[in-house]
Each structure stands twice: as C-alpha cells, then as structure tokens.
Design a protein around this motif. Sequence first.
Motif, PDB file in Angstrom:
ATOM      1  N   PHE A   1       5.597   1.581   5.302  1.00 53.96           N
ATOM      2  CA  PHE A   1       6.441   1.908   6.356  1.00 53.96           C
ATOM      3  C   PHE A   1       7.956   1.723   4.971  1.00 53.96           C
ATOM      4  O   PHE A   1       8.752   2.476   4.581  1.00 53.96           O
ATOM      5  CB  PHE A   1       7.217  -0.025   6.582  1.00 53.96           C
ATOM      6  CG  PHE A   1       8.426   0.279   7.070  1.00 53.96           C
ATOM      7  CD1 PHE A   1       9.103   0.977   8.536  1.00 53.96           C
ATOM      8  CD2 PHE A   1       9.674   0.180   6.192  1.00 53.96           C
ATOM      9  CE1 PHE A   1      10.716   0.737   8.953  1.00 53.96           C
ATOM     10  CE2 PHE A   1      11.140  -0.115   6.603  1.00 53.96           C
ATOM     11  CZ  PHE A   1      11.873   0.912   7.876  1.00 53.96           C
ATOM     12  N   PHE A   2       6.783   0.609   3.502  1.00 48.89           N
ATOM     13  CA  PHE A   2       7.769   1.694   2.785  1.00 48.89           C
ATOM     14  C   PHE A   2       7.176   1.754   1.719  1.00 48.89           C
ATOM     15  O   PHE A   2       5.796   1.849   1.720  1.00 48.89           O
ATOM     16  CB  PHE A   2       8.119  -0.210   1.728  1.00 48.89           C
ATOM     17  CG  PHE A   2       9.887  -0.490   1.995  1.00 48.89           C
ATOM     18  CD1 PHE A   2      10.868  -0.356   1.779  1.00 48.89           C
ATOM     19  CD2 PHE A   2       9.174  -1.781   2.476  1.00 48.89           C
ATOM     20  CE1 PHE A   2      11.556  -1.216   2.068  1.00 48.89           C
ATOM     21  CE2 PHE A   2       9.691  -3.424   3.589  1.00 48.89           C
ATOM     22  CZ  PHE A   2      11.539  -1.853   3.326  1.00 48.89           C
ATOM     23  N   SER A   3       6.903   2.936   0.284  1.00 46.92           N
ATOM     24  CA  SER A   3       6.674   3.934  -0.122  1.00 46.92           C
ATOM     25  C   SER A   3       6.162   2.923  -1.418  1.00 46.92           C
ATOM     26  O   SER A   3       6.551   1.750  -1.833  1.00 46.92           O
ATOM     27  CB  SER A   3       8.141   5.254  -0.720  1.00 46.92           C
ATOM     28  OG  SER A   3       8.234   4.166  -2.211  1.00 46.92           O
ATOM     29  N   SER A   4       4.834   3.330  -2.395  1.00 46.45           N
ATOM     30  CA  SER A   4       4.350   2.479  -2.850  1.00 46.45           C
ATOM     31  C   SER A   4       5.484   2.697  -4.670  1.00 46.45           C
ATOM     32  O   SER A   4       5.073   1.228  -4.622  1.00 46.45           O
ATOM     33  CB  SER A   4       3.415   3.348  -3.369  1.00 46.45           C
ATOM     34  OG  SER A   4       3.432   4.929  -4.723  1.00 46.45           O
ATOM     35  N   GLN A   5       6.611   3.143  -4.176  1.00 50.71           N
ATOM     36  CA  GLN A   5       7.230   2.521  -5.784  1.00 50.71           C
ATOM     37  C   GLN A   5       7.915   1.470  -5.219  1.00 50.71           C
ATOM     38  O   GLN A   5       8.827   0.941  -6.361  1.00 50.71           O
ATOM     39  CB  GLN A   5       7.991   4.269  -5.874  1.00 50.71           C
ATOM     40  CG  GLN A   5       9.204   3.543  -6.426  1.00 50.71           C
ATOM     41  CD  GLN A   5       8.434   3.213  -8.813  1.00 50.71           C
ATOM     42  OE1 GLN A   5       7.634   4.000  -8.926  1.00 50.71           O
ATOM     43  NE2 GLN A   5       8.599   2.239  -9.330  1.00 50.71           N
ATOM     44  N   GLU A   6       8.515   1.136  -4.293  1.00 56.07           N
ATOM     45  CA  GLU A   6       9.147   0.565  -3.221  1.00 56.07           C
ATOM     46  C   GLU A   6       8.464  -0.402  -3.593  1.00 56.07           C
ATOM     47  O   GLU A   6       8.871  -1.893  -3.855  1.00 56.07           O
ATOM     48  CB  GLU A   6       9.641   0.929  -2.537  1.00 56.07           C
ATOM     49  CG  GLU A   6      10.887   1.450  -2.011  1.00 56.07           C
ATOM     50  CD  GLU A   6      11.375   2.208  -0.912  1.00 56.07           C
ATOM     51  OE1 GLU A   6      12.484   2.633  -0.497  1.00 56.07           O
ATOM     52  OE2 GLU A   6      10.159   1.981   0.504  1.00 56.07           O
ATOM     53  N   VAL A   7       7.307  -0.083  -3.510  1.00 58.40           N
ATOM     54  CA  VAL A   7       6.518  -1.429  -3.002  1.00 58.40           C
ATOM     55  C   VAL A   7       5.929  -2.440  -4.588  1.00 58.40           C
ATOM     56  O   VAL A   7       6.609  -3.852  -5.143  1.00 58.40           O
ATOM     57  CB  VAL A   7       5.352  -1.273  -3.152  1.00 58.40           C
ATOM     58  CG1 VAL A   7       4.283  -2.503  -2.848  1.00 58.40           C
ATOM     59  CG2 VAL A   7       4.865  -1.087  -0.855  1.00 58.40           C
ATOM     60  N   THR A   8       6.571  -1.527  -5.658  1.00 57.67           N
ATOM     61  CA  THR A   8       6.264  -1.401  -6.947  1.00 57.67           C
ATOM     62  C   THR A   8       7.537  -2.907  -7.426  1.00 57.67           C
ATOM     63  O   THR A   8       7.340  -3.538  -8.437  1.00 57.67           O
ATOM     64  CB  THR A   8       5.741  -1.125  -7.724  1.00 57.67           C
ATOM     65  OG1 THR A   8       4.767  -0.123  -7.438  1.00 57.67           O
ATOM     66  CG2 THR A   8       5.812  -0.940  -9.553  1.00 57.67           C
ATOM     67  N   ASP A   9       8.547  -2.307  -7.096  1.00 57.20           N
ATOM     68  CA  ASP A   9      10.072  -2.921  -7.528  1.00 57.20           C
ATOM     69  C   ASP A   9       9.724  -4.123  -6.739  1.00 57.20           C
ATOM     70  O   ASP A   9      10.128  -5.050  -7.776  1.00 57.20           O
ATOM     71  CB  ASP A   9      10.425  -1.481  -6.902  1.00 57.20           C
ATOM     72  CG  ASP A   9      11.436  -0.867  -7.465  1.00 57.20           C
ATOM     73  OD1 ASP A   9      10.568  -0.156  -8.706  1.00 57.20           O
ATOM     74  OD2 ASP A   9      11.542   0.447  -7.147  1.00 57.20           O
ATOM     75  N   MET A  10       9.567  -3.747  -5.702  1.00 63.28           N
ATOM     76  CA  MET A  10       9.681  -5.857  -5.247  1.00 63.28           C
ATOM     77  C   MET A  10       8.661  -6.495  -5.592  1.00 63.28           C
ATOM     78  O   MET A  10       9.356  -7.328  -5.759  1.00 63.28           O
ATOM     79  CB  MET A  10       9.580  -5.107  -3.141  1.00 63.28           C
ATOM     80  CG  MET A  10      10.720  -4.357  -2.202  1.00 63.28           C
ATOM     81  SD  MET A  10      10.802  -5.085  -0.486  1.00 63.28           S
ATOM     82  CE  MET A  10       9.754  -3.022  -0.210  1.00 63.28           C
ATOM     83  N   GLN A  11       7.232  -6.060  -6.002  1.00 62.68           N
ATOM     84  CA  GLN A  11       6.687  -7.076  -6.353  1.00 62.68           C
ATOM     85  C   GLN A  11       6.486  -7.641  -7.500  1.00 62.68           C
ATOM     86  O   GLN A  11       7.292  -8.763  -8.418  1.00 62.68           O
ATOM     87  CB  GLN A  11       4.905  -6.200  -6.721  1.00 62.68           C
ATOM     88  CG  GLN A  11       4.343  -6.351  -5.102  1.00 62.68           C
ATOM     89  CD  GLN A  11       2.968  -5.266  -5.538  1.00 62.68           C
ATOM     90  OE1 GLN A  11       2.979  -4.596  -6.379  1.00 62.68           O
ATOM     91  NE2 GLN A  11       1.995  -4.932  -4.070  1.00 62.68           N
ATOM     92  N   ASN A  12       7.774  -6.445  -8.756  1.00 62.83           N
ATOM     93  CA  ASN A  12       8.577  -6.530  -9.690  1.00 62.83           C
ATOM     94  C   ASN A  12       9.164  -7.480  -9.527  1.00 62.83           C
ATOM     95  O   ASN A  12       9.657  -9.197 -10.347  1.00 62.83           O
ATOM     96  CB  ASN A  12       8.611  -5.412 -10.826  1.00 62.83           C
ATOM     97  CG  ASN A  12       7.772  -4.804 -11.152  1.00 62.83           C
ATOM     98  OD1 ASN A  12       6.195  -5.236 -10.939  1.00 62.83           O
ATOM     99  ND2 ASN A  12       7.745  -3.327 -11.394  1.00 62.83           N
TER     100      ASN A  12
END
Lengths: 300, 300
Positions: free
Chosen positions: B54-65
């Motif tokens: 659902f979320f792009s890998s960039q969005e995932v990285t941002d949320m993980q950070n």
Amino acid sequence: MEDLYPSRQNNKPEILKRKDPVIHTDRSKDNQAPISKEQLDSYERNGFLQIENFFSSQEVTDMQNGIFELQDSSRDVTSEKVIREPQSEEIRSIFHVHNDDNYFQKVANDQRLLDIVNHLLGSDVYIHQSRINYKPEFSGKEFDWHSDFETWHVEDGMPRMRGVSLSIALSDNYTFNGPLMLIPGSHNYYVSCAGETPDDNYKGSLQKQKLGVPDHDSLRWLADQGGGISVPTGKAGSITLFESNTMHGSSGNITPYSRNNLFMVYNSVENALVRPYSGGKERPEFIAVREGAATLSGIR
Amino acid sequence: MEDLYPSRQNNKPEILKRKDPVIHTDRSKDNQAPISKEQLDSYERNGFLQIENFFSSQEVTDMQNGIFELQDSSRDVTSEKVIREPQSEEIRSIFHVHNDDNYFQKVANDQRLLDIVNHLLGSDVYIHQSRINYKPEFSGKEFDWHSDFETWHVEDGMPRMRGVSLSIALSDNYTFNGPLMLIPGSHNYYVSCAGETPDDNYKGSLQKQKLGVPDHDSLRWLADQGGGISVPTGKAGSITLFESNTMHGSSGNITPYSRNNLFMVYNSVENALVRPYSGGKERPEFIAVREGAATLSGIR
C-alpha cells in the motif's frame, strides 16, 4: 575424554564449527537409503526433514488415543516424569514412554522409522529420551531456542553429534498454534553458551530452560546464515526428523487448537553417554537413558 | 442511551448477533469505492482486509525512521502514553501519535487511507485511538484474543459497530514473529463477556488484558464458525484493515525479527462516544479521543 564441544565454561558465548558428519552413512550409499536422495540432501543441508502422511489415519487415531489415555491416567500422579505447565497443573510432557508403556515401546521400534534413523546415524540405535508433549489450546507456553545436543552433551555426556530427534505430529500443526520452528543450517554450528550448570538443573529446565540458552547475537547470526526460520506444518501423522544440534524453539499457543506430539530421540549405539562434560552428576534415567540403552531391533 | 451490546454485566458469557452493517455505504455504491468489489466482499465476509504494498518503500522508510526516533526520544519519558513490556523496561506501545507528532498526524490524514475508511464507514471519520506497537525480537509478549469494540463500548461508550482499525506493517510480518491473528467472520457476533469493570482498568489492561476477555468456549465456537484462524503476512508497507468487532490476538515473538506497526482506529463521526456503558469513569483522551475528535479532512 576430550571435550569437542565445550559449553557453559566461560562467561561469554562462542560459535564453533560442527566436527561431525550430518549423515553418518557414506553418501555413496544413498541408493540403499529408505528415503530419496533429495530428502537426504535436504536433511544434510537444513538439519531437518519433514515427511507428510508418514503414519496412516488408523495409526494416528491409535497414537492419539494412547497419549490421552496416558494423560488421563497421569493426572493425579506425582512423578518426576510428569511435567506440568509453569503456571498451572496442566500436563505439559510425560517422559520415558518408550520404556514405560507397551504401546509406545512398539512405536519406538517401528521398522519404518528405524530404517531411516539407522541410515542417518550409520549404525544401530537406541532411544536416548522419549516424551509426549502436550501444548494445550489457549495456554501452551513457548519453548525458547535451544540446541538439544548442547544440553545432552553438557548435562548427559553425549560425546558427538550423532543423534536424531523425531517428532510425530499427533494434531494438525498450523503456523499459529505454537509449531516447531527451526533455523535451517544451524546444525552446522555449535553455540557454546555462557554460564555453568548447577546439579539438578533439569528440575527447572524441563519447565523453562535458563541455562544452555544461546545468546541473541548468536541466534541472529544463525538465522541470517540460514536464511531465516522454517516452520514445518502438516497434518497429524506427519513426522519431522531433526539433527541433534539443530537450533529450534516454539511460540506459545493462544489458539483454540492444541498441539500434541510424540517425541523420541534416537542415538547411535556408538555414541553412548559418558560422564557429563559439565563435571556434574548424571541426570536421571528417564531423561537420559544409560542402563536401558538397548539396541532397537525393529518391529514390522 | 440503550445498550445494544451489553457486556461484563453478568457472571456468564453470551454470544449476541451483530446489530450493525459491516460496510456502512450501501453496496449498490460499490462502484464508487476506492477498492474493488472483491475486496469489499472479503472485508464484509471475513471482517478484515489485507492490502499488500500500500505504501511505497520511501514512505515505509520514513515511517520506520519516525517510529524509532519516537522510541528513542521516549526512552526516559515517564508518561501514561508510553507502555512498557510487563517484565522489562522495553517500550511496547506509544499512544496518541496522530495528535502529538506532526509526522504521524499527516499519515493519519493520508487521503488514500481516508478514501477507503470513509467508504467503509459511510461517513466522515475521526481518530478514536492511535498507537505505535513495537513487538521486540526475542521478547515480545502475546496479546490475548479480544474484540476491540467490546472494550471501546464498555469502557469508552462507543455506541455502535462503526469503526475500523488500520494496522500499517512497518516490519515484514512472517507467520512466526508474533503476527496479527484474526478469526474470520467473528465480527458478526458479539461475545458478551463475564465480569465487571473497575475504574482505571486501563492501567493494567494495556500491558495485559484481564477483563473483556472472551471465554474459551466462545472463542472455539467463533473459530469453528469462521473456519479457523487467519494470519495475514506481508512485507512492510502492507496494511490490514479490520472491523472494530473482529476477534484478534497475537502470539509472543521469540524470533530475532521484531514486529512493529502503526495502528490507528477510525471511527464514524456519527458514532461519537457517549458515557461508558460500564457506568464507570471515562478513560483518558490518549486512549479514547473525545475532545480532539476532529473530522479528518485528508492530505494528498
């Protein structure tokens, strides 16, 4: 006797390489094995092998009846062989069933099992330990990661890695009811654990293991090496064979589905127990067979 | 106000039928939905829906950070919003992040999410509760089975079943690292639990729930009805939407793989909280939003 696999002798853990073959019959004799070359490859590479539908549905029913009859008749028994859940009186395991129970003695001697085990271990075999594990619905607790061999070596004096554990699934194993989890390839490394072993450690460790527990860094390293974690699932009647040193554990079971199995450890007669490498006293016969280490002859 | 879903009022449990639709927009308007008819069918039938990537890998990285920065900065914070593991100081959850953190406020208002949620709930929505769940490697503890709605109804005064929980996977979910387990179809029944609710029950229940816990017979019945248990797995960035009354839980995590997610509950603005049906006092704003119940407007 030289200790090839020292553990619990230092205050920091260490990873050693395995010093024994995984399959103890020469691979040039694969064609004499009762399982396929692919199955042997898989066992050698991963340290375990799952075989579906090994037992017929009638045999499964008989074994299921067997374990519940034994659970019922043990309910009020006070015996070291009957292990209960840490926070309840529910029976978690019954030990030494290959010896104490006529029916399970026959199962242990099943010729189809011995054909496989004899080939893997390259010799005649005997039962080092047997038990029924009941993981009750809703309340079954986890088993932390461990190598069986580490305990059998340190606490029981099993010299070499030349044993194989057999788990017979007596309920359907799903991914979610606390199934056996294994780290593929972990049998090729020996995690020498920190700490030492007090006498009578087994009294607590059968409920919840506290010593011989591998450290987190080693576990992470093993999982990264092996490409993660495997969870063999399958119907009741499937079997899982796993090498004595394969790292394994299981999660708790909060589901409405119990998970029960019959667990038997076959050891090579050429790998009989010596004095425990901990220097401590021997564990009792029902956990680590010495006196009763009779070569299994097979029942067809 | 009439209590359509009484619970914790008797000393024995009872199973009641659901009295609310599952999808609150008329099914004749399926073609206006941002998800497919098949996805709507699946959500309506099972009570949950998993959407991969659902979320792009960039969005995932941002949320993980985002979640780890918040965990770090909360380490020494003493706040009711920061929940720790029962037997350690590790942070298990941080609540109210949609309000307290600018970044997660934006995530909560993500237009793609609101499009789905508005359709499912048939109205504008607000955030009833939000939190980050950290299930640490090796030590994450289980969450017992529960219906969120039961608690929100009894303890928070949520009148009807018109909310949806959203879990955004921020680590890969395997079957073995304590993933969310759901009972398909369970959202169609309401397990009225035995017992009553003391004031300030939430202080213990966020660590380990003891009240509003469905009985074993009801759970077994629900699982038998629904054909077992579902374990949606998927990469980080997948989302799971589940209906407020869907029975769910998760096992502990003994593996080297942590399991983290961002969890937000969307409630219909037409289903705002009234007085708790327990008759007890209201839980704090960070668990059950009242004052801050602002309609979400969407950020593209």
